[in-house]
Write a protein that holds these residues in place. Structure first.
Motif, PDB file in Angstrom:
ATOM      1  N   ILE A 224      48.759  27.830  78.709  1.00  0.00           N
ATOM      2  CA  ILE A 224      47.795  27.854  77.609  1.00  0.00           C
ATOM      3  C   ILE A 224      47.305  29.290  77.406  1.00  0.00           C
ATOM      4  O   ILE A 224      46.734  29.896  78.309  1.00  0.00           O
ATOM      5  N   ALA A 225      47.558  29.837  76.213  1.00  0.00           N
ATOM      6  CA  ALA A 225      47.099  31.192  75.896  1.00  0.00           C
ATOM      7  C   ALA A 225      45.804  31.153  75.087  1.00  0.00           C
ATOM      8  O   ALA A 225      44.933  32.020  75.245  1.00  0.00           O
ATOM      9  N   GLU A 226      45.676  30.139  74.237  1.00  0.00           N
ATOM     10  CA  GLU A 226      44.461  29.955  73.436  1.00  0.00           C
ATOM     11  C   GLU A 226      44.190  28.460  73.331  1.00  0.00           C
ATOM     12  O   GLU A 226      45.118  27.655  73.289  1.00  0.00           O
TER      13      GLU A 226
ATOM     14  N   GLY B 264      54.825  31.362  69.205  1.00  0.00           N
ATOM     15  CA  GLY B 264      55.817  31.861  68.251  1.00  0.00           C
ATOM     16  C   GLY B 264      56.030  30.903  67.096  1.00  0.00           C
ATOM     17  O   GLY B 264      56.129  31.321  65.937  1.00  0.00           O
ATOM     18  N   ALA B 265      56.100  29.600  67.382  1.00  0.00           N
ATOM     19  CA  ALA B 265      56.272  28.601  66.322  1.00  0.00           C
ATOM     20  C   ALA B 265      55.058  28.569  65.408  1.00  0.00           C
ATOM     21  O   ALA B 265      55.186  28.439  64.183  1.00  0.00           O
ATOM     22  N   ALA B 266      53.864  28.678  65.999  1.00  0.00           N
ATOM     23  CA  ALA B 266      52.645  28.668  65.197  1.00  0.00           C
ATOM     24  C   ALA B 266      52.609  29.859  64.244  1.00  0.00           C
ATOM     25  O   ALA B 266      52.236  29.728  63.069  1.00  0.00           O
TER      26      ALA B 266
ATOM     27  N   GLY C 233      56.117  35.411  77.074  1.00  0.00           N
ATOM     28  CA  GLY C 233      56.479  35.579  75.666  1.00  0.00           C
ATOM     29  C   GLY C 233      55.884  34.478  74.815  1.00  0.00           C
ATOM     30  O   GLY C 233      55.213  33.555  75.302  1.00  0.00           O
ATOM     31  N   ASP C 234      56.145  34.554  73.516  1.00  0.00           N
ATOM     32  CA  ASP C 234      55.587  33.570  72.586  1.00  0.00           C
ATOM     33  C   ASP C 234      56.359  32.264  72.564  1.00  0.00           C
ATOM     34  O   ASP C 234      55.983  31.338  71.857  1.00  0.00           O
ATOM     35  N   GLY C 235      57.446  32.178  73.308  1.00  0.00           N
ATOM     36  CA  GLY C 235      58.213  30.941  73.370  1.00  0.00           C
ATOM     37  C   GLY C 235      59.478  31.148  74.174  1.00  0.00           C
ATOM     38  O   GLY C 235      59.749  32.238  74.687  1.00  0.00           O
ATOM     39  N   MET C 236      60.260  30.080  74.308  1.00  0.00           N
ATOM     40  CA  MET C 236      61.537  30.137  75.007  1.00  0.00           C
ATOM     41  C   MET C 236      62.597  30.558  74.005  1.00  0.00           C
ATOM     42  O   MET C 236      63.195  29.722  73.316  1.00  0.00           O
TER      43      MET C 236
ATOM     44  N   PRO D  11      66.583  38.223  66.887  1.00  0.00           N
ATOM     45  CA  PRO D  11      65.382  37.373  66.816  1.00  0.00           C
ATOM     46  C   PRO D  11      64.746  37.364  65.432  1.00  0.00           C
ATOM     47  O   PRO D  11      64.152  36.370  65.021  1.00  0.00           O
ATOM     48  N   ALA D  12      64.903  38.470  64.702  1.00  0.00           N
ATOM     49  CA  ALA D  12      64.302  38.545  63.373  1.00  0.00           C
ATOM     50  C   ALA D  12      64.966  37.596  62.383  1.00  0.00           C
ATOM     51  O   ALA D  12      64.351  37.180  61.402  1.00  0.00           O
TER      52      ALA D  12
END
Length: 853
Positions: free
Chosen positions: A139-141, A156-158, A190-193, A351-352
């Motif tokens: 949990i980051a936030e 990342g999805a958010a 990271g922001d996701g897998m 990734p972009a």
């Protein structure tokens, strides 16, 4: 040898421009190869780290022992395990904690109403595991979900979907579920897998929406107590597990995931890049060989003078090879640095655009550096070997003659060998395509065809340049005529120069024709098999998405404007011991919306214990109507099914069809891949589509398409593949362009006195520039024309060989517009390659040029 080396170094210093094109050809080929290998190492290390992080706190994974694997799939389907097994596991000595791991497909809808992801990386949903050591996400936030409808999503999805904590959105499971985001999570810092999206729910919601019934999980994660190793934990778990359930270490689970990625994605992807690296190096070989052949021809008097002064053949040959060695080593070393830069750029680029590239530093292995270096040196030296041997054979008396140039052309032995190779290539190809379908024979025929084109190049160049240059001579007058004569001067040189471009254009044309044929095959399949008016579909390629709700088709069928609506779901089972994909649907409605060909038996009588099979599969399994087939499902249960119908076509309907009633006891997360809809008589497509769209919006808003739109979207991945292919092959075209430019530059040096005389008798600078440019365009036109012909032929071979090796019928199609664009690009490359040599020729001092020997 020292004298030869000093002479070579002096020659390189005095004639840097001669070898500039060779340097860049080697540099680009080595850079692409090194970049591919470095990127492969980085991807493997990144996935190792990613899956290692995913199971970092998990010491053991309890799961079903048996899998069912269907053809074309490397990852089998396992049956779920009961969540009540968690209590049993927690009582085993050495176990600190255990938690069920419920996984399924779940696609979030962003703030703009569009689904997040779905064109590649998986879109996952599961239960949020409370034990922080068993849960790879942090949990980051915000907070963890506590009640029904609350979810945590990876950050990342958010960000991609424009979602924040407190927002309410839809999660497709595939039934739409309204959820509220209460937390944002990170994965391994990271922001996701990678580019995977993840939605964490309460365990109750996960069981409700992601499993067939409550109390089931994909696996159980287990954490060991202090001082207990992973293998020791697995040994302690084994006696307490029921039959058909196994325990493996967390490390083994991570390795399985890495191996799965390697077999499904990494190996194919890196192999594709290595193929293009090979094509680039092959094109570079032509350019390098041509450069050294011209240089040796231009230095005939110089080499003869050395021979007259006492130099041996070996010394002259060694001098030429020493020059090649210096160019090879310096260009290859620079190419290694360029390869690292390419890998770093791709790591940022992929990734972009949604490509699943894990985060992490570049991994530069020893093999990834040594192999490209060795390949670059070998290619350069191998390309220079024949010219070096020719230099060593220079007679001392040649020093008394005028400067010799390469005027070899279309000899009779070359023509005989070339036509013999062409005949052999045609015979092998036709055998592998028409008589005994074989991809290996077809591939051998393609290689022989390429060899025949290369050998026949000088034979065909004179005729081809005369034909292609006729309009130029007519339009440009004397300037065009001189350009055509210059291109005809040395057929072997013209063919060698155009050969590099020919290979690049041939490969581009091959993939263009094959891609167009695949799209034509899809159009043919849809037109022949799909009798409906519109289709509601999910993404046709990629691992993402969540499918369609099985309740969507019945809801559409109830609309007044709709005649029939049928959904096609997927299942797996072993049929008589062989893993097969099943189509789960309403067989009666299927026969009304899809053309199944000749049907023997009855589709209406399948019931809960009947199955319909294509004629092809029935023959393979030696089954007929009335026979019994033994089906073993992923949940461990087995049942006898009666073959009640055998149908002819399977392109869209699949090879095995069972009813939803037959599948219901064995299903997991149920979903459809497509819903086909036909309208009542008199209903327009626009009117019916609007009515279907209204219903679809209640089920997450999947896309509603007409028959043509559905065929086009089904082939959408082909355009993406072609875009990638064109981008990769641009390197080969660039190397070929450098080869043309280098050859023209050397030719201008060779014709310095001639060009000075032309200027002296009245030719203007503009006319001289135009002459050189048109010569370049004629060489490029010859290479482009040969490449188009060879590429179209190889495309036909690939399509026909695929047709013979597959149960599906392939359609051959030649896209004239795309091939015309390829031809224009080839001509433009020739015009571009001639710019610099033309400017250099125009800057020659007239008096000095005339005085040049």
């Amino acid at each position: 040898m020292n004298a030869a080396l000093r002479l070579s170094v002096s020659s390189l210093r005095a004639h840097k421009r001669r070898f500039a094109g060779t340097f860049f050809a080697v540099f680009l080929g080595v850079a692409f190869l090194a970049g591919t290998l470095v990127m492969g190492d980085t991807l493997r290390a990144g996935f190792d780290t990613m899956f290692g992080n995913a199971t970092q706190g998990t010491d053991a994974v309890v799961r079903s022992a048996d899998t069912i694997t269907t053809p074309g799939e490397s990852q089998g389907v396992r049956r779920p395990v009961g969540t009540d097994l968690v209590r049993t596991i927690e009582r085993i000595p050495g176990v600190a904690a255990a938690a069920p791991d419920i996984q399924g497909a779940g696609q979030l809808v962003g703030s703009d109403g569009e689904p997040i992801g779905g064109q590649g990386p998986p879109t996952l949903a599961g239960n949020w595991i409370g034990d922080p050591k068993l849960n790879a996400y942090r949990i980051a936030e915000g907070r963890a979900p506590e009640k029904s409808g609350e979810v945590v999503v990876n950050r990342g999805a958010a960000e991609k979907g424009g979602l924040r904590i407190g927002d309410t959105t839809v999660l497709r499971t595939p039934d739409p579920v309204h959820v509220t985001i209460v937390g944002l999570a990170t994965f391994g810092g990271g922001d996701g897998m990678a580019q995977v999206t993840f939605t964490g729910m309460t365990q109750a919601d996960a069981e409700k929406y992601l499993t067939a019934k409550p109390g089931e999980a994909a696996s159980i994660r287990v954490r060991a107590g202090p001082g207990v190793g992973q293998h020791e934990l697995v040994s302690a778990l084994a006696p307490a597990l029921p039959e058909g359930v196994e325990a493996i270490t967390g490390q083994a689970s991570a390795q399985e995931n890495t191996d799965m990625i390697s077999s499904q994605f990494l190996t194919v992807f890196t192999t594709l890049l290595l193929v293009f690296s090979g094509i680039a190096l092959l094109v570079a070989t032509f350019s390098i060989h041509n450069t050294f052949a011209i240089v040796v021809a231009q230095r005939t008097r110089e080499n003869a003078l050395l021979r007259a002064l006492g130099a041996s053949r070996r010394q002259v040959t060694a001098s030429t090879l020493a020059e090649a060695s210096v160019v090879a080593v310096t260009a290859s070393a620079a190419g290694l640095l360029g390869g690292v830069g390419i890998a770093a750029g791709l790591q940022e680029l992929f990734p972009a655009i949604g490509f699943p590239f894990p985060e992490g530093d570049l991994v530069i292995g020893g093999l990834s550096m040594l192999l490209p270096l060795a390949v670059g040196v070998v290619v350069c030296l191998g390309s220079a070997l024949l010219p070096a041997a020719r230099a060593g054979r220079t007679a001392p008396l040649a020093a008394l003659r005028e400067t010799a140039v390469d005027e070899s052309g279309a000899s009779r032995p070359r023509a005989a060998v070339g036509w013999s190779l062409a005949a052999l290539a045609l015979a092998v190809t036709l055998t592998g395509v028409l008589l005994t379908p074989s991809l290996w024979l077809a591939g051998l025929g393609a290689v022989l065809a390429l060899a025949a084109f290369v050998v026949l190049g000088p034979v065909a160049s004179s005729t081809a340049v005369r034909v292609l240059g006729a309009p130029v001579a007519g339009l440009r007058g004397v300037t065009g005529g001189l350009a055509r004569r210059n291109a005809l001067r040395s057929p072997k040189r013209t063919a060698a120069t155009a050969g590099a471009l020919m290979i690049g254009v041939a490969v581009v044309s091959l993939f263009t024709v094959f891609g167009a044929s695949l799209k034509a095959t899809m159009d043919q399949t849809v037109s022949r098999s799909f009798a409906g008016d519109v289709a509601v579909s999910t993404p046709s390629f990629g691992a993402g998405g969540s499918g369609l709700s099985p309740r969507l088709a019945p809801a559409i069928a109830r609309q007044p404007l709709v005649e029939n609506a049928v959904g096609l779901g997927k299942g797996v089972a072993e049929v008589n011991g062989k893993g097969r994909a099943l189509t789960v649907t309403d067989p009666v409605a299927l026969g009304k919306v899809f053309d199944l060909g000749d049907v023997h038996g009855s589709l209406s009588g399948l019931g809960a214990d009947g199955i319909a099979i294509t004629r092809t599969e029935a023959d393979k399994q030696h089954l007929a109507t009335g026979d019994t087939a033994r089906l073993a499902f992923a949940d461990g249960r087995k049942a006898d099914f009666t073959v009640r119908a055998v149908y002819g076509r399977s392109e869209l309907a699949g090879d095995y069809v069972i009813t939803r009633a037959a599948w219901a006891p064995h299903r997991a997360q149920d979903s459809d891949t497509v819903v086909a809809v036909s309208f009542k008589d008199g209903v327009s497509t626009a009117e019916g589509k609007a009515a279907v769209q209204k219903v679809a919006e209640r089920y997450g808003g999947p896309e509603v398409q007409t028959r043509d739109e559905y065929a086009q979207s089904s082939a959408g991945g082909i355009d993406m593949m072609l875009t990638l292919v064109y981008a990769l092959l641009a390197l080969a075209v660039l190397i070929a362009l450098l080869g043309i430019a280098n050859t023209l530059t050397l030719a201008i040096h060779e014709r310095t006195r001639e060009l000075g005389l032309l200027r002296a008798v009245g030719q203007t600078r503009a006319q001289l520039r135009a002459m050189v440019r048109w010569e370049s365009i004629l060489v490029a036109a010859f290479g482009t024309a040969g490449g188009l012909a060879l590429g179209a032929f190889l495309g036909w071979v690939l399509v026909e060989a695929s047709d013979g090796a597959s149960d599906s019928a392939f359609a051959f199609a030649v896209p004239p517009l795309r091939l015309a664009v390829v031809a224009l690009v080839g001509l433009a490359a020739g015009a571009l390659a001639g710019l610099r040599p033309a400017r250099r020729a125009a800057r020659l001092d007239v008096l000095r040029a005339i005085a040049t020997e």
